[in-house]
Scaffold this active site. Structure first.
Site, mmCIF file in Angstrom:
data_model
loop_
_atom_site.group_PDB
_atom_site.id
_atom_site.type_symbol
_atom_site.label_atom_id
_atom_site.label_comp_id
_atom_site.label_asym_id
_atom_site.label_seq_id
_atom_site.Cartn_x
_atom_site.Cartn_y
_atom_site.Cartn_z
ATOM 1 N N CYS A 52 -3.028 -14.291 -3.878
ATOM 2 C CA CYS A 52 -2.672 -14.791 -2.546
ATOM 3 C C CYS A 52 -2.939 -16.290 -2.465
ATOM 4 C CB CYS A 52 -3.432 -14.024 -1.462
ATOM 5 S SG CYS A 52 -5.211 -14.165 -1.593
ATOM 6 N N ARG A 101 0.837 -1.201 0.000
ATOM 7 C CA ARG A 101 0.000 0.000 0.000
ATOM 8 C C ARG A 101 0.876 1.256 0.000
ATOM 9 N NH1 ARG A 101 -3.936 -3.490 2.985
ATOM 10 N NH2 ARG A 101 -2.661 -3.342 4.838
ATOM 11 N N ASP A 133 -6.596 -7.154 -6.296
ATOM 12 C CA ASP A 133 -6.169 -7.927 -5.121
ATOM 13 C C ASP A 133 -7.278 -8.897 -4.716
ATOM 14 O OD1 ASP A 133 -4.765 -8.834 -2.930
ATOM 15 O OD2 ASP A 133 -5.303 -7.139 -1.648
ATOM 16 N N ASP A 144 -15.960 -3.675 -4.268
ATOM 17 C CA ASP A 144 -15.950 -4.875 -3.435
ATOM 18 C C ASP A 144 -17.385 -5.395 -3.349
ATOM 19 O OD1 ASP A 144 -13.635 -5.987 -1.285
ATOM 20 O OD2 ASP A 144 -15.686 -6.622 -0.829
ATOM 21 N N SER A 145 -17.527 -6.689 -3.056
ATOM 22 C CA SER A 145 -18.878 -7.256 -2.935
ATOM 23 C C SER A 145 -19.348 -7.274 -1.481
ATOM 24 C CB SER A 145 -18.904 -8.668 -3.521
ATOM 25 O OG SER A 145 -17.911 -9.458 -2.913
HETATM 26 N N1 SAH Z 1 -6.916 -5.183 -0.972
HETATM 27 C C1 SAH Z 1 -7.537 -5.378 0.307
HETATM 28 C C2 SAH Z 1 -7.763 -6.830 0.631
HETATM 29 C C3 SAH Z 1 -8.612 -7.575 -0.379
HETATM 30 S S1 SAH Z 1 -9.283 -9.058 0.224
HETATM 31 C C4 SAH Z 1 -6.716 -4.665 1.380
HETATM 32 O O1 SAH Z 1 -5.646 -4.122 1.059
HETATM 33 O O2 SAH Z 1 -7.145 -4.625 2.528
HETATM 34 C C5 SAH Z 1 -10.364 -9.540 -1.032
HETATM 35 C C6 SAH Z 1 -11.684 -8.797 -1.086
HETATM 36 O O3 SAH Z 1 -12.387 -9.265 -2.236
HETATM 37 C C7 SAH Z 1 -12.644 -9.000 0.080
HETATM 38 O O4 SAH Z 1 -12.920 -7.754 0.661
HETATM 39 C C8 SAH Z 1 -13.926 -9.604 -0.540
HETATM 40 O O5 SAH Z 1 -15.114 -9.042 0.012
HETATM 41 C C9 SAH Z 1 -13.785 -9.178 -1.984
HETATM 42 N N2 SAH Z 1 -14.439 -10.010 -3.005
HETATM 43 C C10 SAH Z 1 -14.455 -11.358 -3.104
HETATM 44 N N3 SAH Z 1 -15.052 -11.749 -4.246
HETATM 45 C C11 SAH Z 1 -15.439 -10.627 -4.891
HETATM 46 C C12 SAH Z 1 -16.091 -10.366 -6.131
HETATM 47 N N4 SAH Z 1 -16.447 -11.360 -6.951
HETATM 48 N N5 SAH Z 1 -16.307 -9.079 -6.498
HETATM 49 C C13 SAH Z 1 -15.935 -8.068 -5.665
HETATM 50 N N6 SAH Z 1 -15.291 -8.256 -4.494
HETATM 51 C C14 SAH Z 1 -15.043 -9.518 -4.099
#
Ligand code: SAH
Length: 393
Positions: A337, A206, A297, A247-248
């Site tokens: 990840c 970040r 991510d 995000d979802s």
């Molecule tokens: N980049 C973030 C961490 C991401 S974790 C950070 O720095 O804190 C992955 C995220 O993807 C989660 O918040 C989850 O809610 C979201 N997610 C999972 N599947 C998804 C989808 N199909 N569309 C949108 N968001 C999704």
């Protein structure tokens, strides 16, 4: 002390200091969940002291390879103190730190994160479950803190035959916490957030992103899978004028929105989109939108190598769309990840995505998890987070 005898030739991985023994490698021997056992080769040679997990494929997790070491309270005290001392030496620009990272700290199945003055732990194996009370008291003593919240609600507990457990293990009170990361503030709730509340492993990436946004003068930023907007705040701190978080999870996005104001940025610079990323990327392409920088991510698409193929398609798809949505000269910071997708495969997937998108790019950086999520040379499974920074041609 119960003895677990391995099949012939199955001592090799323990001799290389790998801490796991799979069920199929065991010739004879049984013990109760979490009980400390002596593991021996087929020839009866000492290999390690370990904890026994009767229901798990990973039947044995090594505590110590030293025959003279005893697995008692003092053992856990040494491990915990060493892990905390290591963090104290590391460059960590935050009061939120992973203090114990399982196998890498010699404590398989134990995760402990510190969020300011609150600890949050996951006990993910029969062995750590058995020693939970001892570990909890030692953690408080070693940190001088008084609150430890338990988030043992990860799916992997089922494999160990353990029920999910959450709640205050020591201390009590409000589960909401505010942390400082680099030069910004972030809020989380240890009772409700993903994992223990926040993704500490992306901390350094970040910061890197904030610096890159500033350096390249990126104005528009798309943060996909934003969770609570850590990369979005970083983008705003780097000077981006228009940031979209996708995000979802509605609660995660509400927090992302709150984080914009918490850090003193004009809310008009940020949009939170509660939507599926894949669909959003397609819609944005149709609308002719483009961005100076994009974060991808996603969650773990491939928990193990068995899921790698399907995961590869999913990664390729979002990376293809992301590369297309990027302006020429723009930055893609793309992550996986998944333990089941190694760095080489991830590179290949992104190359395939570029090919399909008709886009070329320069690899400017390869990144991993922050140093408080260390990897040891003996435990390749410890490598999970990998990221590529790509500058579109
Ligand atoms: N980049 C973030 C961490 C991401 S974790 C950070 O720095 O804190 C992955 C995220 O993807 C989660 O918040 C989850 O809610 C979201 N997610 C999972 N599947 C998804 C989808 N199909 N569309 C949108 N968001 C999704």
């Amino acid at each position: 002390m119960k003895v677990i005898r391995l099949r012939e030739g199955k001592d090799r991985s323990l001799l290389r200091r790998h801490p796991w023994v799979f069920q199929g490698s065991i010739d004879k021997g049984k013990a109760d969940p979490g009980e400390t056992v002596r593991v021996e080769s087929a020839e009866g040679k000492f290999l390690c002291w370990a904890s026994f997990s009767p229901t798990s494929m990973i039947r044995v997790r090594a505590w110590s390879f030293d025959e003279h070491e005893r697995i008692d309270e003092a053992f856990f005290q040494r491990k915990i103190q060493a892990a905390i001392a290591l963090r104290a030496r590391m460059p960590i620009a935050s009061d939120a730190v992973r203090l114990i990272h399982g196998e890498a700290d010699g404590l398989p199945g134990l995760i402990v994160d510190r969020y300011g003055s609150t600890l949050c732990a996951q006990f993910l194996s029969a062995g750590t479950e058995k020693w939970k009370g001892v570990i909890a008291d030692l953690l408080l003593a070693a940190t001088g803190l008084s609150r430890l919240y338990e988030r043992s609600d990860s799916g992997v507990r089922t494999l160990e035959g353990l029920e999910p457990v959450t709640g205050w293990l020591r201390g009590d009170g409000d589960t909401a916490v505010v942390i400082s990361e680099h030069e910004w503030k972030l809020s989380l709730d240890v009772a409700e957030g993903h994992k223990t509340g926040y993704y500490l492993d992306q901390r350094d990436n970040r910061k890197k992103f904030a610096d890159l946004v500033r350096h390249y003068g990126c104005q528009s930023v798309l943060n996909c899978y934003s969770y609570t907007g850590g990369f979005s705040v970083a983008a705003l701190a780097g000077g981006a004028t228009e940031v979209v978080s996708v995000d979802s999870s509605a609660p995660a996005l509400a927090r992302a929105t709150a984080h914009v104001e918490l850090n003193g940025f004009d809310p008009a610079r940020h949009t939170a989109l509660d939507a599926d990323v894949n669909q959003t990327l397609r819609d944005m392409l149709k609308q002719g939108r483009s961005f100076d920088a994009i974060i991808l991510d996603p969650p773990k698409f491939a928990p193990t190598a068995a899921h790698a193929e399907r995961a590869a398609r999913a990664y390729k798809d979002i990376n293809r769309l992301g590369l297309k949505l990027l302006k020429p000269g723009g930055l893609l910071f793309t992550f996986s990840c998944s333990g089941g997708v190694g760095p080489e495969l991830f590179h290949k997937i992104v190359a395939g995505a570029g090919m399909d998108a008709g886009v070329d790019g320069f690899i400017m950086d390869r990144v991993g998890a922050s140093p408080d999520h260390p990897q040891t040379i003996y435990f390749p499974e410890g490598e999970y987070l990998k990221g590529l920074l790509i500058l579109k041609r």
